[in-house]
Design an enzyme around this catalytic site. Structure first.
Site, mmCIF file in Angstrom:
data_model
loop_
_atom_site.group_PDB
_atom_site.id
_atom_site.type_symbol
_atom_site.label_atom_id
_atom_site.label_comp_id
_atom_site.label_asym_id
_atom_site.label_seq_id
_atom_site.Cartn_x
_atom_site.Cartn_y
_atom_site.Cartn_z
ATOM 1 N N MET A 31 0.263 3.604 3.167
ATOM 2 C CA MET A 31 1.203 4.707 3.404
ATOM 3 C C MET A 31 1.265 5.606 2.160
ATOM 4 O O MET A 31 2.222 6.355 1.975
ATOM 5 C CB MET A 31 2.588 4.166 3.769
ATOM 6 C CG MET A 31 2.553 3.354 5.071
ATOM 7 S SD MET A 31 4.119 3.264 5.935
ATOM 8 C CE MET A 31 5.137 2.459 4.710
ATOM 9 N N GLY A 32 0.252 5.495 1.309
ATOM 10 C CA GLY A 32 0.199 6.358 0.125
ATOM 11 C C GLY A 32 1.102 5.870 -0.997
ATOM 12 O O GLY A 32 1.487 4.707 -1.029
ATOM 13 N N HIS A 38 -2.723 -1.247 -4.283
ATOM 14 C CA HIS A 38 -3.614 -0.579 -3.327
ATOM 15 C C HIS A 38 -5.026 -0.443 -3.904
ATOM 16 O O HIS A 38 -6.021 -0.617 -3.207
ATOM 17 C CB HIS A 38 -3.113 0.843 -3.028
ATOM 18 C CG HIS A 38 -1.772 0.908 -2.394
ATOM 19 N ND1 HIS A 38 -0.662 1.424 -3.034
ATOM 20 C CD2 HIS A 38 -1.360 0.549 -1.152
ATOM 21 C CE1 HIS A 38 0.361 1.385 -2.219
ATOM 22 N NE2 HIS A 38 -0.013 0.855 -1.075
ATOM 23 N N GLN A 62 7.291 2.597 12.266
ATOM 24 C CA GLN A 62 7.630 1.300 11.684
ATOM 25 C C GLN A 62 8.913 1.352 10.840
ATOM 26 O O GLN A 62 9.266 0.375 10.205
ATOM 27 C CB GLN A 62 6.457 0.742 10.868
ATOM 28 C CG GLN A 62 6.141 1.480 9.582
ATOM 29 C CD GLN A 62 4.851 0.972 8.960
ATOM 30 O OE1 GLN A 62 3.760 1.264 9.418
ATOM 31 N NE2 GLN A 62 4.954 0.186 7.891
ATOM 32 N N GLN A 154 3.099 -9.362 7.547
ATOM 33 C CA GLN A 154 2.303 -8.281 8.158
ATOM 34 C C GLN A 154 0.835 -8.733 8.341
ATOM 35 O O GLN A 154 0.230 -8.509 9.385
ATOM 36 C CB GLN A 154 2.382 -7.037 7.279
ATOM 37 C CG GLN A 154 1.407 -5.946 7.659
ATOM 38 C CD GLN A 154 1.651 -4.651 6.898
ATOM 39 O OE1 GLN A 154 2.535 -3.902 7.241
ATOM 40 N NE2 GLN A 154 0.871 -4.384 5.867
ATOM 41 N N VAL A 177 -0.580 -8.032 -6.490
ATOM 42 C CA VAL A 177 -0.746 -7.604 -7.889
ATOM 43 C C VAL A 177 0.656 -7.463 -8.499
ATOM 44 O O VAL A 177 1.547 -6.865 -7.891
ATOM 45 C CB VAL A 177 -1.517 -6.270 -7.970
ATOM 46 C CG1 VAL A 177 -1.636 -5.802 -9.423
ATOM 47 C CG2 VAL A 177 -2.906 -6.425 -7.359
ATOM 48 N N SER A 187 5.310 0.475 -3.667
ATOM 49 C CA SER A 187 5.652 1.906 -3.751
ATOM 50 C C SER A 187 7.168 2.074 -3.866
ATOM 51 O O SER A 187 7.653 3.041 -4.446
ATOM 52 C CB SER A 187 5.144 2.639 -2.509
ATOM 53 O OG SER A 187 3.757 2.426 -2.387
ATOM 54 N N ARG A 188 7.919 1.124 -3.304
ATOM 55 C CA ARG A 188 9.389 1.236 -3.341
ATOM 56 C C ARG A 188 9.974 0.922 -4.721
ATOM 57 O O ARG A 188 11.144 1.212 -4.962
ATOM 58 C CB ARG A 188 10.023 0.338 -2.274
ATOM 59 C CG ARG A 188 9.784 0.853 -0.852
ATOM 60 C CD ARG A 188 10.621 0.116 0.174
ATOM 61 N NE ARG A 188 10.583 0.770 1.472
ATOM 62 C CZ ARG A 188 9.762 0.450 2.482
ATOM 63 N NH1 ARG A 188 8.905 -0.540 2.340
ATOM 64 N NH2 ARG A 188 9.807 1.111 3.623
HETATM 65 O O1 PAF Z 1 1.490 -1.979 4.486
HETATM 66 C C1 PAF Z 1 1.577 -0.767 4.755
HETATM 67 O O2 PAF Z 1 1.507 0.092 3.884
HETATM 68 C C2 PAF Z 1 1.784 -0.344 6.212
HETATM 69 O O3 PAF Z 1 2.609 -1.239 6.878
HETATM 70 C C3 PAF Z 1 0.475 -0.121 6.977
HETATM 71 C C4 PAF Z 1 -0.321 -1.413 7.109
HETATM 72 C C5 PAF Z 1 -0.368 0.923 6.262
HETATM 73 C C6 PAF Z 1 0.767 0.392 8.382
HETATM 74 O O4 PAF Z 1 1.438 1.614 8.356
#
Ligand code: PAF
Length: 282
Positions: A31-32, A38, A62, A154, A177, A187-188
């Protein structure tokens, strides 16, 4: 130069060409607001695939109505630079209307393992994740897709989904990591004040206690869970959403640790909800 693709048609044409050339395709869905976690997934993908696509899409389905969809950090230019730096070949960056056009009505539900942990705290969350990941898989058609262990539930949901729906895609879970103090990268974390970052170190500390206890012979799940809860509650800024231990990987409840178990935490620091986990093994 990294290729930025915004439409499904162009993404499909790009993949068709890569497939025709016999390339192995890797997908890193994100999600950037990219961080080292990442980038580790992307490096891993680059090591085993010929063409790596990273998706950057803040997926509205989501997020719950009172969650941080609007506030979620968006840093697209910087993300492109970082992804290019680790050798990503293409970024798929659709608008929400490209992924969910008017009349959109189809969702993917994985039952069982989604009724606990984040599935319980965030109703509808995993339906949104399973749906968007299915769409990304159909669009990019990767051989292999890479996800971080920080979102262990997830990963398990996606593994279940690909097995149940006969998707011919290998799912790789890459270890979490952490920064030098043990805080899992997320990211949060950008929402946290310096005091909250300090307070959040209690998560890694509490999991370390559990790991040591297991290594010293503790097998009683309730005792391990209480130890972790007490440690987290000793930090005044921490507000527990859940601290749970389930068998790994089926996420069944158990009283006694045998083989492997997932110790999973969700804890609020101010307005920010962080998750983390470790796999305990005997
Ligand atoms: O983990 C995430 O960043 C999100 O849940 C994903 C897997 C990109 C789905 O939107």
């Amino acid at each position: 130069m990294i290729k930025v693709i915004e439409t499904i048609d162009v993404m499909r044409a790009y993949i068709k060409e890569a497939r025709f050339a016999g390339k192995k395709i890797g997908l890193v869905p994100t999600m950037g607001a990219l961080h080292e976690g990442h980038l580790t997934l992307m490096r891993e993908a680059k090591a085993v695939c010929d063409v790596v696509v990273a998706s950057i899409f803040v997926n509205p389905t989501q997020f719950g109505p009172n969650e941080d969809f609007a506030a979620y950090p968006r840093k697209f230019e910087n993300d492109c630079r970082l992804a290019q730096g680790v050798g990503v070949d293409a970024i798929f960056h659709p608008q929400p209307s490209e992924m969910y056009p008017p009349g959109y009505s189809t969702y993917v539900n994985v039952s069982g393992i989604t009724d606990k942990l984040c599935g319980q705290s965030r109703p509808g969350h995993f339906q949104g994740v399973a749906t968007v990941v299915t769409k990304l898989f159909n669009i990019v058609q990767p051989d292999t897709a890479f996800f971080g262990q920080k979102d262990a539930q997830q990963c398990l949901v996606i593994q279940r989904m690909t097995a149940d729906l006969n998707m011919d895609i290998q799912i790789v879970m890459v270890p979490t990591v952490r920064d030098a103090n043990g805080l899992a990268l997320s990211s949060r974390n950008a929402y946290l004040s310096p005091e909250e970052i300090q307070a959040a170190l209690v998560l890694a500390q509490s999991m370390r206690l559990a790991d040591h206890a297991v290594k010293a012979g503790e097998r009683n799940i309730a005792a391990i869970r209480d130890m972790v809860r007490n440690k987290i509650q000793s930090e005044p800024k921490a507000e527990i959403d859940y601290v749970e231990i389930y068998q790994y990987p089926d996420l069944q409840a158990t009283d006694v640790l045998a083989n492997k178990a997932l110790l999973a935490l969700a804890v609020r620091f101010g307005k920010t909800r962080l998750i983390d986990n470790i796999i305990l093994s005997v």
